[in-house]
Design a protein around this motif. Structure first.
Motif, PDB file in Angstrom:
ATOM      1  N   PRO A  65      67.761  32.585  99.187  1.00  0.00           N
ATOM      2  CA  PRO A  65      67.870  32.929 100.524  1.00  0.00           C
ATOM      3  C   PRO A  65      67.774  34.303 100.758  1.00  0.00           C
ATOM      4  N   SER A  66      67.316  34.874 101.976  1.00  0.00           N
ATOM      5  CA  SER A  66      67.143  36.202 102.320  1.00  0.00           C
ATOM      6  C   SER A  66      68.534  36.692 102.292  1.00  0.00           C
ATOM      7  N   ASP A  67      69.644  36.183 102.667  1.00  0.00           N
ATOM      8  CA  ASP A  67      70.899  36.758 103.173  1.00  0.00           C
ATOM      9  C   ASP A  67      71.655  36.983 101.727  1.00  0.00           C
ATOM     10  N   ARG A  68      71.237  36.404 100.760  1.00  0.00           N
ATOM     11  CA  ARG A  68      71.806  36.626  99.541  1.00  0.00           C
ATOM     12  C   ARG A  68      71.085  37.536  98.548  1.00  0.00           C
ATOM     13  N   CYS A  69      69.747  37.981  99.007  1.00  0.00           N
ATOM     14  CA  CYS A  69      68.847  38.884  98.113  1.00  0.00           C
ATOM     15  C   CYS A  69      69.141  40.450  98.506  1.00  0.00           C
ATOM     16  N   ILE A  70      69.497  41.079  97.663  1.00  0.00           N
ATOM     17  CA  ILE A  70      69.893  42.435  98.005  1.00  0.00           C
ATOM     18  C   ILE A  70      69.014  43.627  97.154  1.00  0.00           C
ATOM     19  N   LEU A  71      68.503  44.571  97.973  1.00  0.00           N
ATOM     20  CA  LEU A  71      67.962  45.605  96.929  1.00  0.00           C
ATOM     21  C   LEU A  71      68.881  46.765  96.633  1.00  0.00           C
ATOM     22  N   VAL A  72      68.948  46.958  95.023  1.00  0.00           N
ATOM     23  CA  VAL A  72      69.935  48.113  94.719  1.00  0.00           C
ATOM     24  C   VAL A  72      69.200  48.828  93.702  1.00  0.00           C
ATOM     25  N   HIS A  73      68.376  50.039  93.892  1.00  0.00           N
ATOM     26  CA  HIS A  73      67.793  50.533  92.878  1.00  0.00           C
ATOM     27  C   HIS A  73      68.483  50.917  91.629  1.00  0.00           C
ATOM     28  N   ASN A  74      67.813  50.993  90.575  1.00  0.00           N
ATOM     29  CA  ASN A  74      68.358  51.608  89.305  1.00  0.00           C
ATOM     30  C   ASN A  74      68.804  52.966  89.750  1.00  0.00           C
ATOM     31  N   ALA A  75      69.632  53.458  88.766  1.00  0.00           N
ATOM     32  CA  ALA A  75      70.267  54.809  88.994  1.00  0.00           C
ATOM     33  C   ALA A  75      70.633  55.392  87.790  1.00  0.00           C
ATOM     34  N   ILE A  76      70.845  56.737  87.597  1.00  0.00           N
ATOM     35  CA  ILE A  76      71.495  57.284  86.479  1.00  0.00           C
ATOM     36  C   ILE A  76      72.420  58.244  86.809  1.00  0.00           C
ATOM     37  N   LEU A 115      52.073  48.515  81.902  1.00  0.00           N
ATOM     38  CA  LEU A 115      51.228  47.340  82.829  1.00  0.00           C
ATOM     39  C   LEU A 115      52.212  46.782  83.641  1.00  0.00           C
ATOM     40  N   ARG A 116      53.503  46.470  83.295  1.00  0.00           N
ATOM     41  CA  ARG A 116      54.494  45.693  83.988  1.00  0.00           C
ATOM     42  C   ARG A 116      55.864  46.476  83.897  1.00  0.00           C
ATOM     43  N   GLU A 117      56.590  46.649  85.166  1.00  0.00           N
ATOM     44  CA  GLU A 117      57.980  47.240  84.819  1.00  0.00           C
ATOM     45  C   GLU A 117      58.593  46.898  86.413  1.00  0.00           C
ATOM     46  N   GLY A 118      59.860  47.028  86.342  1.00  0.00           N
ATOM     47  CA  GLY A 118      60.576  47.099  87.470  1.00  0.00           C
ATOM     48  C   GLY A 118      60.837  48.397  88.124  1.00  0.00           C
ATOM     49  N   LEU A 119      62.136  49.130  88.003  1.00  0.00           N
ATOM     50  CA  LEU A 119      61.978  50.519  88.532  1.00  0.00           C
ATOM     51  C   LEU A 119      62.594  51.086  87.123  1.00  0.00           C
ATOM     52  N   PRO A 120      61.816  51.680  86.215  1.00  0.00           N
ATOM     53  CA  PRO A 120      62.411  51.881  84.797  1.00  0.00           C
ATOM     54  C   PRO A 120      63.176  53.146  84.986  1.00  0.00           C
ATOM     55  N   ASN A 121      64.384  53.006  84.106  1.00  0.00           N
ATOM     56  CA  ASN A 121      65.307  54.049  84.002  1.00  0.00           C
ATOM     57  C   ASN A 121      64.915  55.190  83.384  1.00  0.00           C
ATOM     58  N   VAL A 122      63.801  55.115  82.557  1.00  0.00           N
ATOM     59  CA  VAL A 122      63.300  56.304  81.837  1.00  0.00           C
ATOM     60  C   VAL A 122      62.806  56.963  82.606  1.00  0.00           C
ATOM     61  N   VAL A 123      61.835  56.669  83.648  1.00  0.00           N
ATOM     62  CA  VAL A 123      61.458  57.569  84.668  1.00  0.00           C
ATOM     63  C   VAL A 123      62.371  58.442  85.405  1.00  0.00           C
ATOM     64  N   LEU A 124      63.646  57.638  85.803  1.00  0.00           N
ATOM     65  CA  LEU A 124      64.681  58.339  86.316  1.00  0.00           C
ATOM     66  C   LEU A 124      65.409  59.446  85.583  1.00  0.00           C
ATOM     67  N   VAL A 160      65.736  62.264  92.620  1.00  0.00           N
ATOM     68  CA  VAL A 160      66.786  61.613  91.832  1.00  0.00           C
ATOM     69  C   VAL A 160      68.179  61.736  92.624  1.00  0.00           C
ATOM     70  N   GLU A 161      68.644  63.073  92.666  1.00  0.00           N
ATOM     71  CA  GLU A 161      70.007  63.456  93.181  1.00  0.00           C
ATOM     72  C   GLU A 161      70.112  62.810  94.445  1.00  0.00           C
ATOM     73  N   ALA A 162      69.053  62.884  95.453  1.00  0.00           N
ATOM     74  CA  ALA A 162      69.381  62.229  96.827  1.00  0.00           C
ATOM     75  C   ALA A 162      69.498  60.726  96.851  1.00  0.00           C
ATOM     76  N   ARG A 163      68.786  59.950  96.086  1.00  0.00           N
ATOM     77  CA  ARG A 163      68.381  58.749  96.268  1.00  0.00           C
ATOM     78  C   ARG A 163      68.862  57.560  95.204  1.00  0.00           C
ATOM     79  N   PHE A 164      68.925  58.262  93.907  1.00  0.00           N
ATOM     80  CA  PHE A 164      69.124  57.554  92.792  1.00  0.00           C
ATOM     81  C   PHE A 164      70.190  57.923  91.732  1.00  0.00           C
ATOM     82  N   SER A 165      71.035  58.427  92.495  1.00  0.00           N
ATOM     83  CA  SER A 165      72.518  58.766  91.483  1.00  0.00           C
ATOM     84  C   SER A 165      73.136  57.592  91.357  1.00  0.00           C
ATOM     85  N   PHE A 166      74.081  57.594  90.281  1.00  0.00           N
ATOM     86  CA  PHE A 166      74.832  56.302  89.943  1.00  0.00           C
ATOM     87  C   PHE A 166      75.895  56.062  90.832  1.00  0.00           C
ATOM     88  N   GLU A 167      76.517  57.262  91.284  1.00  0.00           N
ATOM     89  CA  GLU A 167      77.553  57.201  92.348  1.00  0.00           C
ATOM     90  C   GLU A 167      77.062  56.225  93.663  1.00  0.00           C
TER      91      GLU A 167
END
Length: 385
Positions: free
Chosen positions: A171-182, A289-298, A361-368
């Motif tokens: 269900p769309s109301d249960r599906c939430i986008l939260v990117h990986n972060a470091i 060839l396949r990934e989600g949002l890799p932590n290693v790139v961050l 990374v600082e602006a959008r992908f920090s762990f905080e």
């Protein structure tokens, strides 16, 4: 009530649950880092790992948990016929009075649903991606996609995973986008790479390209090795270091031998601390060839390493081609070689990409920032009671 920025009362106990073999992967960085960030919001957190009884890789996870002050419970698991694991998990829920079950793979998703009739708790799961291949793995992934629709919150680490989950009737109301972060405080910019190279016994003038990941077909490290071979044929002073272990090691070693590039291409194996390796990289390559949002790139971006990456999954949301990195079509060795050549020949480009990448990374992908979103998800579920 809050004192000195921390809650003095525990709101709820969260159990992060996952099955793992070997040293684990990117999700471990998220799971084991979570407790110290969630504590300030009043959430007590337990990290419960199911693992093969004789697998030595669990010691690495124990070491990481100790380093990050995460409460870890390890549960030896003999596979599908080990019905005892159900009772171990139920006992864990009762002993720690778990209020939120946060699953991270197909098996923990299945057990969460099986346990709920015996122990009342909220069900949350994170979809990290379905990257591996193989007949058995494919069947597990099919099961996983079916289970997701029964979870109260489904957290996806990239936009493409949100789309897939919606296609599988979540269900769309249960599906939430939260990117990986470091943790940007842990991964810092290293300005002088020459020193790190010299300490590792590498020519300080050599342009070092790095990659980090499981040695598996979907990572396409063979394409990266072929790119390095081509650059060396052109006379470029370049080297490649790959961090990670996996089933493809023997094939990759054979390829390196066949190309006679053992002096320039090194498989470093598993590294307990990968930060010193990032510090000697002039560029980072994600040939997957396949990934989600890799932590290693961050991690690479956070340490000031410019990135060349496949245009897959959530990567284009992180990397703007030519601004915060260079993008290539997955599986295209020629494009990969061209992008790496650009970086070798244009130090100014590398510097611009490195600065811009760190800022993203600082602006959008920090762990905080990420854990603030997770906290809100938990609190919304609690308020529904």
């Amino acid at each position: 009530m809050i004192e000195n920025g921390r809650y003095t009362k525990v709101i709820e106990t969260v159990a992060h649950v996952r099955v793992v073999t070997g040293q684990g992967g990117g999700p471990e960085k998220t799971i084991l880092n979570s407790p110290r960030f969630l504590e300030r919001y009043g959430f007590r957190t337990i990290c419960a790992y199911m693992h093969p009884p004789s697998d030595p890789g669990i010691e690495h996870i124990r070491a990481k948990a100790k380093l990050w002050n995460a409460k870890l419970v390890t549960l030896p698991d003999r596979g599908l016929r080990d019905i005892g694991i159900f009772w171990k998990l139920l006992n864990l829920c009762r002993q720690h009075r778990v209020g939120i079950w946060h699953a991270h793979d197909y098996k923990s998703n299945l057990f969460g649903l099986m346990l709920k009739p015996f122990w009342s708790m909220k069900l949350v799961t994170t979809v990290h991606g379905w990257g591996a291949s193989g007949r058995r793995t494919s069947s597990y992934y099919q099961l996983d996609r079916h289970l997701l629709r029964y979870y109260e919150r489904v957290i996806c680490v990239s936009e493409d995973l949100v789309k897939e989950c919606l296609e599988y009737k979540v269900p769309s109301d249960r599906c939430i986008l939260v990117h990986n972060a470091i943790d940007t405080g842990e991964f810092k910019v290293q300005r002088d790479k020459r020193i790190a190279k010299q300490q590792a016994g590498i020519d300080p003038n050599r342009f070092m390209i790095g990659a980090v990941g499981r040695l598996a077909p979907e990572k396409a490290f063979d394409l990266l090795i072929h790119s390095i071979d081509q650059l060396l044929k052109e006379g470029q002073n370049v080297g490649l270091i790959i961090v990670g272990e996996g089933a493809e090691r023997s094939q990759l070693e054979a390829l390196i031998g066949q190309l006679d590039r053992g002096d320039r291409v090194k498989l470093l194996g598993f590294q307990r601390d990968v930060i010193p390796v990032y510090r000697m990289m002039d560029a980072f390559a994600l040939s997957s060839l396949r990934e989600g949002l890799p932590n290693v790139v961050l991690e690479a971006l956070a340490t000031g390493v410019p990135v060349v990456a496949s245009r897959i999954a959530g990567v284009p949301r992180l990397i703007q081609d030519g601004c915060t990195g260079l993008l290539i079509d997955p599986g295209n060795t020629e494009q990969l070689t061209t992008a790496l050549r650009q970086m070798i020949l244009d130090p100014g480009l590398c510097d611009r990409l490195a600065v811009a990448g760190r800022k993203v990374v600082e602006a959008r992908f920090s762990f905080e920032f990420r854990m603030e979103k997770i906290r809100n998800i938990y609190e919304q579920l609690i308020r529904r009671e």
